[in-house]
Design a protein around this motif. Structure first.
Motif, PDB file in Angstrom:
ATOM      1  N   SER B  34       0.898  -1.036  -0.093  1.00  0.00           N
ATOM      2  CA  SER B  34      -0.087   0.106  -0.189  1.00  0.00           C
ATOM      3  C   SER B  34       1.090   1.246  -0.120  1.00  0.00           C
ATOM      4  O   SER B  34       2.227   1.107   0.344  1.00  0.00           O
ATOM      5  N   GLY B  35       0.201   2.455  -0.260  1.00  0.00           N
ATOM      6  CA  GLY B  35       1.027   3.594  -0.056  1.00  0.00           C
ATOM      7  C   GLY B  35       2.137   3.704  -0.871  1.00  0.00           C
ATOM      8  O   GLY B  35       2.208   3.201  -2.097  1.00  0.00           O
ATOM      9  N   CYS B  36       3.372   4.145  -0.311  1.00  0.00           N
ATOM     10  CA  CYS B  36       4.662   4.470  -1.273  1.00  0.00           C
ATOM     11  C   CYS B  36       4.902   3.557  -2.150  1.00  0.00           C
ATOM     12  O   CYS B  36       4.996   3.807  -3.284  1.00  0.00           O
ATOM     13  N   SER B  38       3.440   1.038  -3.626  1.00  0.00           N
ATOM     14  CA  SER B  38       2.735   0.537  -4.803  1.00  0.00           C
ATOM     15  C   SER B  38       1.704   1.637  -5.415  1.00  0.00           C
ATOM     16  O   SER B  38       1.134   1.089  -6.645  1.00  0.00           O
ATOM     17  N   CYS B  39       1.755   2.882  -4.841  1.00  0.00           N
ATOM     18  CA  CYS B  39       0.996   3.670  -5.519  1.00  0.00           C
ATOM     19  C   CYS B  39       1.643   4.283  -6.788  1.00  0.00           C
ATOM     20  O   CYS B  39       2.792   4.237  -6.652  1.00  0.00           O
ATOM     21  N   LYS B  49       3.367  10.532   2.522  1.00  0.00           N
ATOM     22  CA  LYS B  49       2.585   9.858   1.638  1.00  0.00           C
ATOM     23  C   LYS B  49       1.185   9.456   1.931  1.00  0.00           C
ATOM     24  O   LYS B  49       0.286   8.828   1.515  1.00  0.00           O
TER      25      LYS B  49
END
Lengths: 743, 52
Positions: B34-36, B38-39, B49
């Motif tokens: 999630s977040g950093c 895979s975004c 983030k």
């Protein structure tokens, strides 16, 4: 942890096998995450809290031979939870997160320049009965503002260790005292937690016992509720804690809470009493400890600037001017750099065709990889310029004022200023904008913002607009060349996106997402000069991340689209082309004419190959759907291929209209081909109405797989992304249909 | 290399690229990223983030 409390004794036994946990909490913008990063270094992992899209940052802190687990909680001003971020922070402190024990100590990071407001959350955390260490951060900045703090006296009054830290500490040695204090705190026990509103605490404890006893008689599966949660439920009327209590003990508990509230306070709400007494306690604690220049001297510059910037009329005009400058800069300053990248892509294509023999491999490299990845990398300058502005405006403190100004406008469509920054971010890309909606406390507002954000003209829509405007809108100037018709159309398309988004939010907030008008409270930080190094570091990070994306996702899409457009190859068409080529070579004597004739033949061949390729067949299959919009199969294929990422349409149009290699929106060939594209009976494909319809389609349609995925992730359901996709695509289709029929 | 061989080679490259992409995607899903990580960080301005 050693304690006489039986529940703590269990925790103590567990600690021998498990790492002790330290939670890091504090107001937003206190340097909390920086301190967390310094303490844990690279020993970090990021995951989501279960069921919500709030990031959980966990790191490892080594002190001497011991190792601790550090949890960086989302920034919060108080333990009264209103947004998902704040809820997650409180759940961690109360040990409500699965697979995560309650913290053994809490590190509260406070801003030395704003100590009074920051101590609010400190007094709340102290009531939890968990050992606390206070990091008094930014003492260097406080000193520069002539604020002096007697740290030892503060620690003595709060009966809690207070360790001064420096905002941009780079040396780990400076953190040694903090580490020592944390190691000591973990081993401390608190037998009787401090309490500010003792009567409220007592009432909460009694109510908890009563409710638990009653529930135990009727149900055996009652969820454990801490007395602190009941205390919060008493104070925060209608808040998250009360909702949870109702869930566990039934709606009757809400009436019991209200009865207690009525007993505990007269003439004011319990929340008001809590805030008043807390601030009175803070004022008493800080008396004689903090010496600061009078507020009117310290903040005079910020306030004087705010008189202009936050003024309803002057401020709004200034805002339009600032935004105008940003967009102007994005378009005009980026051009030389974009031309440079364009030149590099053309050069790379030429090199590929010059080095490799003609065939599938050369086409894959030139038409697939270089054209595909190149057409995306070309936006790097625009994205960097836009973000340089956004970072500078954010760091200087202007963005907070802009959100404040926009609150009035946002309120009209049922949203609040909270939604402004995500909306602004979506002019670059809807994905981070949708992630940014996490700061919006109300779920309905958040979903309305998520649904509106993809309408804003993102950087991927730009090349499509640039190509279509250049092809179909004449270059006419008005008012002595000041206003350009092409620029006006572009502005119109931007406005169309804004209107689409605002109307969507307006309709949603008046129908399925109906709710009370949201309150918008926001801290206006003092104006600061942005740190150049910090801006550059973040820009480099952006550039790196963008290039990585171009090198992975876009690369993959380009290669796949190329293969669909290239295969299968028809041997009959190729043989026919060879025959015609030989005929031309023997018939045409003048070299220039011969080359031109062969080029024309080659273009016709690639068009014919394209027509029977997989992409061509797909285009022909879906063409009837787009027939009412006046689109031919080539355009239909390009639009279908661009559903995962709208910018792909340029590369696909380039291939379908048989120009071949290095195609981008500046390509004269593609522009002319699109302009001259004709149906078999000779009618032009692109009439002004159809061209405008295509632009409207791209303005309103949700052609971005990343956005769909991020909406799913942020709303925790497939219902909203499905709704957004169907709604926006239908809107785009209807818009294009209207333009085609009217044009 | 004749055109037939080139086409086979190009197809092999396409399948290789697609295979790697699917593998990376599956790996990311397994990690519950999630977040950093895979975004689409390309346009994220936030330091932590979680903020816009």
């Amino acid at each position: 942890m050693t304690s006489t409390d039986p529940s703590n004794l269990i925790a103590s036994d567990k600690d021998q096998n498990q790492q002790a946990v330290i939670a890091v909490i504090g107001n937003p913008n206190t340097g909390k995450s920086t301190l967390f990063n310094l303490l844990t270094g690279m020993r970090q992992k990021v995951a989501n809290y279960p069921g919500v899209t709030v990031e959980k940052h966990i790191g490892e802190l080594n002190i001497g031979e011991r190792s601790f687990q550090l949890i960086d909680l989302p920034g919060t001003y108080s333990l009264a939870a209103h947004s998902p971020d704040e809820r997650a922070a409180i759940d961690v402190l109360l040990g409500r997160i699965a697979d995560m024990p309650p913290p053994d100590a809490v590190l509260v990071v406070i801003d030395a320049t704003n100590i009074k407001r920051n101590l609010f959350v400190v007094t709340e955390v102290l009531e939890l009965g968990i050992p606390v260490v206070i990091a008094l951060n930014m003492v260097d900045i406080a000193e520069s503002q002539d604020i002096s703090i007697d740290i030892d006296a503060l620690a003595a009054r709060l009966n809690t260790p207070v360790i001064p830290t420096i905002a941009a500490a780079t040396r780990h040695e400076s953190l040694e005292p903090l580490k020592m204090a944390l190691a000591k705190a973990v081993d401390t026990s608190i037998s009787e937690p401090w309490a500010l509103l003792k009567d409220v605490k007592k009432a909460a404890a009694e109510l908890t016992t009563d409710l638990k006893a009653e529930t135990a008689q009727t149900s055996s599966s009652a969820e454990p509720i801490a007395a602190y949660e009941v205390q919060r439920a008493l104070i925060d009327k209608g808040g998250e804690a009360e909702k949870r209590l109702v869930e566990v003990f039934g709606s009757d508990s809400s009436q019991r809470l209200q009865a207690q509230r009525d007993l505990l306070t007269v003439g004011q709400t319990l929340a008001e009493r809590d805030a008043n007494e807390r601030y009175a306690y803070i004022a008493k604690t800080l008396d004689g400890i903090v010496r600061a220049p009078a507020d009117n001297q310290r903040r005079s510059l910020s306030e004087r600037i705010d008189q202009i910037v936050s003024h309803p009329i002057i401020g709004s005009l200034l805002f339009v001017l600032v935004m105008g400058t940003v967009f102007q800069a994005v378009f005009s300053w980026a051009t030389p750099l974009m031309d440079l990248i364009d030149g590099a892509a053309s050069w790379a294509t030429e090199q590929v065709y010059a080095t490799l023999p003609e065939g599938a491999i050369a086409s894959l490299l030139a038409d697939g990889v270089v054209a595909g990845v190149g057409s995306v990398i070309i936006f790097l300058p625009q994205i960097l310029i836009l973000f340089a502005f956004i970072i500078v405006l954010e760091d200087s403190g202007y963005m907070a004022r802009a959100a404040f100004l926009m609150d009035r406008l946002m309120r009209w469509c049922g949203l609040s200023g909270h939604s402004f920054v995500p909306m602004l971010s979506s002019f670059a890309c809807a994905v981070p904008a949708i992630m940014g909606t996490r700061v919006i406390p109300d779920t309905r507002d958040r979903i309305a913002t998520i649904m509106a954000a993809p309408f804003m003209t993102c950087s991927a829509r730009l090349p499509v607009y640039a190509l279509l405007i250049a092809a179909f809108i004449p270059q006419q100037h008005y008012f002595y060349g000041l206003i350009n018709l092409q620029g006006l159309v572009l502005l119109g398309l931007y406005l169309l996106g804004i209107v689409g988004g605002v109307l969507t939010a307006f309709l949603l907030k008046r129908t399925i997402l109906r709710g009370s008008a949201p309150t918008f409270l926001m801290e206006l930080p003092p104006y600061r000069t942005p740190n150049i190094k910090s801006v550059l570091v973040r820009l480099v990070e952006r550039a790196k991340a963008f290039l990585v994306r171009a090198g992975t996702v876009i690369f993959f899409v380009s290669v796949v689209v190329w293969s669909l457009a290239y295969f299968p190859r028809s041997e009959i068409l190729a043989a026919d082309f060879e025959r015609q080529k030989l005929a031309v070579e023997s018939r045409v004597q003048v070299e220039a004419e011969r080359e031109l004739a062969i080029q024309t033949l080659e273009n016709e061949l690639s068009a014919a190959q394209m027509e029977q390729s997989l992409l061509g067949r797909m285009g022909k299959t879906v063409a009837p759907i787009f027939k009412p919009l006046g689109w031919d199969w080539k355009l239909s294929a390009a639009v279908i291929a661009s559903f995962p990422a709208r910018e792909v349409v340029i590369a696909v149009l380039g291939t379908t209209y048989a120009v071949g290699a290095d195609v981008d929106e500046e390509d004269e060939g593609l522009r002319d081909r699109v302009r001259n594209a004709a149906w078999p009976d000779g009618r032009k494909v692109f009439t002004p109405g159809i061209a405008l319809g295509l632009m409207v389609f791209y303005a309103l349609c949700l052609q971005c797989a990343a956005t769909v995925v991020v909406i799913h992730r942020e709303t925790n359901s497939w219902r909203w992304p499905a709704f957004a996709w169907v709604y926006m695509t239908s809107l785009g289709y209807l818009g294009a249909l209207a333009c085609a029929q009217l044009g | 290399m004749n055109s037939q061989q080139q086409e086979w080679l190009a197809l092999a490259v396409v399948f290789l690229v697609a295979g790697i992409a699917i593998f990376r995607w599956l790996k990311k899903r397994r990690q519950g990223g999630s977040g950093c990580g895979s975004c689409e960080q390309s346009s994220c301005t936030s330091g932590d983030k979680t903020r816009p």
